[in-house]
Scaffold this active site. Sequence first.
Site, mmCIF file in Angstrom:
data_model
loop_
_atom_site.group_PDB
_atom_site.id
_atom_site.type_symbol
_atom_site.label_atom_id
_atom_site.label_comp_id
_atom_site.label_asym_id
_atom_site.label_seq_id
_atom_site.Cartn_x
_atom_site.Cartn_y
_atom_site.Cartn_z
ATOM 1 N N ASP A 127 23.385 23.027 20.283
ATOM 2 C CA ASP A 127 24.564 23.663 20.905
ATOM 3 C C ASP A 127 24.250 25.080 21.381
ATOM 4 O OD1 ASP A 127 24.340 24.870 18.382
ATOM 5 O OD2 ASP A 127 26.466 24.640 17.864
ATOM 6 N N TYR A 154 14.669 31.221 21.759
ATOM 7 C CA TYR A 154 14.704 29.847 21.228
ATOM 8 C C TYR A 154 15.577 28.967 22.110
ATOM 9 C CZ TYR A 154 16.645 25.991 18.456
ATOM 10 O OH TYR A 154 17.101 24.758 18.057
ATOM 11 N N ASN A 183 25.027 23.509 13.875
ATOM 12 C CA ASN A 183 24.169 23.805 12.718
ATOM 13 C C ASN A 183 24.213 22.691 11.677
ATOM 14 O OD1 ASN A 183 24.313 26.445 13.968
ATOM 15 N ND2 ASN A 183 23.536 27.227 12.018
ATOM 16 N N PRO A 209 20.263 38.305 2.070
ATOM 17 C CA PRO A 209 20.362 39.221 3.213
ATOM 18 C C PRO A 209 21.367 38.710 4.250
ATOM 19 C CG PRO A 209 18.369 37.882 3.408
ATOM 20 C CD PRO A 209 19.067 37.429 2.159
HETATM 21 P P1 NAD Z 1 12.035 22.222 11.647
HETATM 22 O O1 NAD Z 1 11.451 23.520 12.046
HETATM 23 O O2 NAD Z 1 12.475 22.025 10.238
HETATM 24 O O3 NAD Z 1 11.005 21.039 11.971
HETATM 25 C C1 NAD Z 1 10.253 21.014 13.154
HETATM 26 C C2 NAD Z 1 9.136 19.998 12.961
HETATM 27 O O4 NAD Z 1 8.420 19.883 14.209
HETATM 28 C C3 NAD Z 1 8.109 20.417 11.906
HETATM 29 O O5 NAD Z 1 7.776 19.309 11.089
HETATM 30 C C4 NAD Z 1 6.906 20.874 12.729
HETATM 31 O O6 NAD Z 1 5.662 20.686 12.053
HETATM 32 C C5 NAD Z 1 7.028 19.977 13.962
HETATM 33 N N1 NAD Z 1 6.384 20.563 15.159
HETATM 34 C C6 NAD Z 1 6.604 21.795 15.681
HETATM 35 N N2 NAD Z 1 5.833 21.960 16.774
HETATM 36 C C7 NAD Z 1 5.125 20.819 16.940
HETATM 37 C C8 NAD Z 1 4.146 20.382 17.870
HETATM 38 N N3 NAD Z 1 3.730 21.184 18.860
HETATM 39 N N4 NAD Z 1 3.631 19.143 17.741
HETATM 40 C C9 NAD Z 1 4.024 18.326 16.718
HETATM 41 N N5 NAD Z 1 4.924 18.694 15.791
HETATM 42 C C10 NAD Z 1 5.476 19.918 15.907
HETATM 43 O O7 NAD Z 1 13.238 21.973 12.665
HETATM 44 P P2 NAD Z 1 14.616 21.186 12.458
HETATM 45 O O8 NAD Z 1 15.635 22.120 11.959
HETATM 46 O O9 NAD Z 1 14.357 19.926 11.752
HETATM 47 O O10 NAD Z 1 14.988 20.867 13.972
HETATM 48 C C11 NAD Z 1 14.559 19.663 14.599
HETATM 49 C C12 NAD Z 1 15.107 19.620 16.020
HETATM 50 O O11 NAD Z 1 16.536 19.657 15.989
HETATM 51 C C13 NAD Z 1 14.656 20.784 16.876
HETATM 52 O O12 NAD Z 1 14.365 20.300 18.164
HETATM 53 C C14 NAD Z 1 15.869 21.713 16.905
HETATM 54 O O13 NAD Z 1 15.925 22.433 18.107
HETATM 55 C C15 NAD Z 1 17.002 20.712 16.806
HETATM 56 N N6 NAD Z 1 18.244 21.208 16.183
HETATM 57 C C16 NAD Z 1 18.229 21.772 14.940
HETATM 58 C C17 NAD Z 1 19.423 22.168 14.350
HETATM 59 C C18 NAD Z 1 19.472 22.739 12.955
HETATM 60 O O14 NAD Z 1 20.537 23.123 12.476
HETATM 61 N N7 NAD Z 1 18.360 22.791 12.220
HETATM 62 C C19 NAD Z 1 20.636 22.014 15.049
HETATM 63 C C20 NAD Z 1 20.612 21.438 16.320
HETATM 64 C C21 NAD Z 1 19.415 21.034 16.863
#
Ligand code: NAD
Length: 315
Positions: A127, A154, A183, A209
């Site tokens: 979002d 980001y 989130n 924090p």
């Molecule tokens: P995270 O950082 O916990 O996990 C990311 C994973 O991607 C890790 O396992 C990392 O090793 C892998 N990774 C990163 N770069 C890579 C590459 N070049 N090649 C292969 N693997 C790679 O992230 P998350 O919170 O699980 O988020 C996952 C997705 O969901 C992301 O695309 C994020 O933008 C999206 N997202 C997250 C949230 C949230 O609240 N966490 C909300 C909406 C969308």
Amino acid sequence: MSRHILITGGCGFIGANFVRFVMNHRDDWKITNLDCLSYSGNPENLADLDSDRRYTFVHGDIRNEADVNKALDGVDAVVHFAAESHVDRSILDSRPFVESNVMGTQTLLDAVRKTKPETRFVHISTDEVYGSLPLNRPDLLFSETTPIATNSPYSASKAASDMFVRAYHHTHGMDTLITRCSNNFGPYQFPEKVIPLFVTNLIEGKKVPLYGTGENVRDWLHVEDHCEAILTVLEKGKAGEVYNIGGNNERSNLELTHAILDLMGMGRDMIQPVEDRKGHDLRYAIDASKIKAELGWQPTRSAWPEALERTVRWY
Ligand code: NAD
């Protein structure tokens, strides 16, 4: 319909939950997980699946065409999570965000286009691509037609990847879909994000924090509700569409902090106010009526404070 899906970033927070969700809800599906094991990717998150014949781990990078082609072997759908995901890190250095989120997504799209263009490709976005909403207008929500207005490096990198996904559908006729979620909270999250960071700090007797005055508002969804929404989009979504996903669960960071402190039996003195994040978006709030009306999804696991309590206990 039996499927073999490639999940990228399956060792991260949402990816690991999604691997488990699919394994638990689709008995005859196979999963390949492609992950480079960056700092936020933890193979321990899925260590118990190593002996499961339905699950294969490929240690590789979405920026590397050979790794991607290896991981695509035999698959008929892709769910793409892999990304640099932490706003604060993107403020310090945005280069890895362009490399993984934009160029990695483009490498993945091209590999699919060249080898198996009919593959369904679900791109997991956020979002945050819609920018920020005012605090004094609770009537305003992000819909799928809200203009993209990124404020952090980001979100800029995520929006750029979304545009590539959209363009590959329009130009090459690929079967792509985009989800944009609010989130997430739940197990397996790396403790740099607010909930696991605050809980693990308190376990260690450290203060939490809190940015600025804590007025910033986020719309919290339990990660398993997100996983169910993604599975729904994969199975029932319409090619070329965007689906917003959210829990109608808006909380200010201060409210969230108080809830965590109360659950852990700690006082307000454990809050350490810190200088606000640069460019900090004030409020995110999702209108998820499209996925609810068109695909029949509903969040069922995000009720507050029970879902937060389960999460705190997990950490
Ligand atoms: P995270 O950082 O916990 O996990 C990311 C994973 O991607 C890790 O396992 C990392 O090793 C892998 N990774 C990163 N770069 C890579 C590459 N070049 N090649 C292969 N693997 C790679 O992230 P998350 O919170 O699980 O988020 C996952 C997705 O969901 C992301 O695309 C994020 O933008 C999206 N997202 C997250 C949230 C949230 O609240 N966490 C909300 C909406 C969308």
